[in-house]
Design an enzyme around this catalytic site. Sequence first.
Site, PDB file in Angstrom:
ATOM      1  N   SER A 199      27.847  42.416  16.974  1.00 44.09           N
ATOM      2  CA  SER A 199      29.736  42.587  17.017  1.00 44.09           C
ATOM      3  C   SER A 199      29.275  41.508  18.314  1.00 44.09           C
ATOM      4  CB  SER A 199      28.850  43.856  18.193  1.00 44.09           C
ATOM      5  OG  SER A 199      30.068  44.592  18.396  1.00 44.09           O
ATOM      6  N   TYR A 255      25.100  51.384  22.660  1.00 38.41           N
ATOM      7  CA  TYR A 255      25.407  50.328  21.882  1.00 38.41           C
ATOM      8  C   TYR A 255      25.371  48.808  21.881  1.00 38.41           C
ATOM      9  CZ  TYR A 255      28.809  48.899  18.224  1.00 38.41           C
ATOM     10  OH  TYR A 255      29.644  47.773  17.226  1.00 38.41           O
TER      11      TYR A 255
HETATM   12  N1  LIG Z   1      34.445  49.263  13.820  1.00 40.11           N
HETATM   13  C1  LIG Z   1      34.176  47.629  14.850  1.00 40.11           C
HETATM   14  O1  LIG Z   1      35.442  47.239  15.299  1.00 40.11           O
HETATM   15  C2  LIG Z   1      33.576  46.709  14.668  1.00 40.11           C
HETATM   16  C3  LIG Z   1      32.685  45.866  15.778  1.00 40.11           C
HETATM   17  C4  LIG Z   1      32.136  45.218  15.138  1.00 40.11           C
HETATM   18  C5  LIG Z   1      30.595  45.657  14.598  1.00 40.11           C
HETATM   19  N2  LIG Z   1      31.138  46.654  13.872  1.00 40.11           N
HETATM   20  C6  LIG Z   1      29.693  47.224  13.494  1.00 40.11           C
HETATM   21  O2  LIG Z   1      30.150  47.181  12.235  1.00 40.11           O
HETATM   22  C7  LIG Z   1      29.095  48.381  11.203  1.00 40.11           C
HETATM   23  C8  LIG Z   1      29.941  49.516   9.683  1.00 40.11           C
HETATM   24  O3  LIG Z   1      31.077  49.671  11.327  1.00 40.11           O
HETATM   25  P1  LIG Z   1      31.981  50.488  11.134  1.00 40.11           P
HETATM   26  O4  LIG Z   1      33.391  49.980  11.821  1.00 40.11           O
HETATM   27  O5  LIG Z   1      32.603  50.461   9.521  1.00 40.11           O
HETATM   28  O6  LIG Z   1      32.207  52.272  11.075  1.00 40.11           O
HETATM   29  P2  LIG Z   1      32.169  53.409  10.616  1.00 40.11           P
HETATM   30  O7  LIG Z   1      33.325  53.881   9.510  1.00 40.11           O
HETATM   31  O8  LIG Z   1      32.334  54.438  11.678  1.00 40.11           O
HETATM   32  O9  LIG Z   1      30.978  53.344   9.365  1.00 40.11           O
HETATM   33  C9  LIG Z   1      29.589  53.688  10.076  1.00 40.11           C
HETATM   34  C10 LIG Z   1      28.674  53.914   9.226  1.00 40.11           C
HETATM   35  O10 LIG Z   1      27.532  53.426   9.283  1.00 40.11           O
HETATM   36  C11 LIG Z   1      27.001  54.895   8.576  1.00 40.11           C
HETATM   37  N3  LIG Z   1      25.785  55.005   8.647  1.00 40.11           N
HETATM   38  C12 LIG Z   1      25.581  55.896  10.576  1.00 40.11           C
HETATM   39  N4  LIG Z   1      25.088  56.342  10.326  1.00 40.11           N
HETATM   40  C13 LIG Z   1      23.663  56.091   9.617  1.00 40.11           C
HETATM   41  C14 LIG Z   1      22.652  56.007   9.222  1.00 40.11           C
HETATM   42  N5  LIG Z   1      21.486  56.912  10.088  1.00 40.11           N
HETATM   43  N6  LIG Z   1      22.265  55.659   8.043  1.00 40.11           N
HETATM   44  C15 LIG Z   1      22.927  55.297   6.746  1.00 40.11           C
HETATM   45  N7  LIG Z   1      24.143  54.728   7.721  1.00 40.11           N
HETATM   46  C16 LIG Z   1      24.289  55.347   8.298  1.00 40.11           C
HETATM   47  C17 LIG Z   1      27.750  55.549   8.020  1.00 40.11           C
HETATM   48  O11 LIG Z   1      27.745  55.793   6.861  1.00 40.11           O
HETATM   49  P3  LIG Z   1      26.699  57.967   7.188  1.00 40.11           P
HETATM   50  O12 LIG Z   1      27.445  58.715   8.110  1.00 40.11           O
HETATM   51  O13 LIG Z   1      27.164  58.654   4.908  1.00 40.11           O
HETATM   52  O14 LIG Z   1      25.620  57.775   6.871  1.00 40.11           O
HETATM   53  C18 LIG Z   1      29.332  55.068   7.871  1.00 40.11           C
HETATM   54  O15 LIG Z   1      29.418  54.108   6.513  1.00 40.11           O
HETATM   55  C19 LIG Z   1      28.632  49.028  12.264  1.00 40.11           C
HETATM   56  O16 LIG Z   1      27.096  48.569  12.455  1.00 40.11           O
HETATM   57  C20 LIG Z   1      29.183  48.815  14.296  1.00 40.11           C
HETATM   58  O17 LIG Z   1      28.608  48.612  14.570  1.00 40.11           O
HETATM   59  C21 LIG Z   1      31.974  47.129  13.550  1.00 40.11           C
END
Ligand SMILES: NC(=O)c1ccc[n+]([C@@H]2O[C@H](COP(=O)([O-])OP(=O)(O)OC[C@H]3O[C@@H](n4cnc5c(N)ncnc54)[C@H](OP(=O)(O)O)[C@@H]3O)[C@@H](O)[C@H]2O)c1
Length: 243
Positions: free
Chosen positions: A144, A157
């Site tokens: 991130s 985080y």
């Molecule tokens: N959104 C942003 O602005 C942003 C920016 C930088 C980096 N990121 C990173 O990108 C990645 C994806 O984020 P997103 O924005 O797509 O978030 P999101 O929509 O909240 O999706 C998170 C995903 O992680 C899964 N997850 C959470 N806990 C888990 C566990 N214990 N075991 C397996 N799967 C798990 C969730 O699935 P289940 O609930 O079905 O398990 C979901 O598929 C994350 O690592 C996040 O930190 C996001």
Amino acid sequence: MARDLRDNVAIVTGASQGIGKAISLELAKAGANVVLAARSRDALEELAAQINRLKKDTALAVPTDVASEESIRNLLAAVEEHWGRMDILVNNAGRTLSRPLAETTSADWDRLMAVNARGAFLLCRESLALLRRSERAHIVNISSVVGVKGYTRQIAYTASKHALRGMSIALAEELRDTNIRVHVICPGGVLTEMTDSVRPDIPKDELILPEEIADWVLHLLRQEGRGVVDEIRIRRASSGPWF
Ligand SMILES: NC(=O)c1ccc[n+]([C@@H]2O[C@H](COP(=O)([O-])OP(=O)(O)OC[C@H]3O[C@@H](n4cnc5c(N)ncnc54)[C@H](OP(=O)(O)O)[C@@H]3O)[C@@H](O)[C@H]2O)c1
């Protein structure tokens, strides 16, 4: 030059929604077999069915909790049984929290580290044997902007994303003479449920689309030639340059 990803075997964690779902769909469009891992069985099975309608038997839904070592072993056993090798691991599963230091409990800290850092560590370690059977393998870790800098109210985080990025740099060094490359993607704000929960202040039309992150991941995986891209940082166009 673009490398052909057809018939590659890829695991994407956090594939049930958001960025992981977008990456899974792009990998499937590129002809890869995709193993969809997250905890939400219904969402995974729906996505697997969608991909399998495009090309039969290319997506496998494996409900997985990356905080559980046993669950990760089950996931890799499924890949071993189905394909016997693996070419791509995308550590994307993640959770977040917006809370100042004084209100961040030890349990909050442990929960975030268990998924964002330890989960990816376990997956890297447990996948090594399968990845070594590939001609050219890639580990893509989704860190991130806070894997590089720090944001207020995001103590745990930020620590977890720094840990993930740090581990990736060390692992890339450890694996430099092997067939496995390690990459880090550092996105800024993306239009997903995660951002909605912690940064509702950012206008939606300024957030990066999950499909854009998927495009960058595919670009990295397809890259051919003498150069290698270790890390990609993607910021919102409306944010300050050079995080
Ligand atoms: N959104 C942003 O602005 C942003 C920016 C930088 C980096 N990121 C990173 O990108 C990645 C994806 O984020 P997103 O924005 O797509 O978030 P999101 O929509 O909240 O999706 C998170 C995903 O992680 C899964 N997850 C959470 N806990 C888990 C566990 N214990 N075991 C397996 N799967 C798990 C969730 O699935 P289940 O609930 O079905 O398990 C979901 O598929 C994350 O690592 C996040 O930190 C996001």
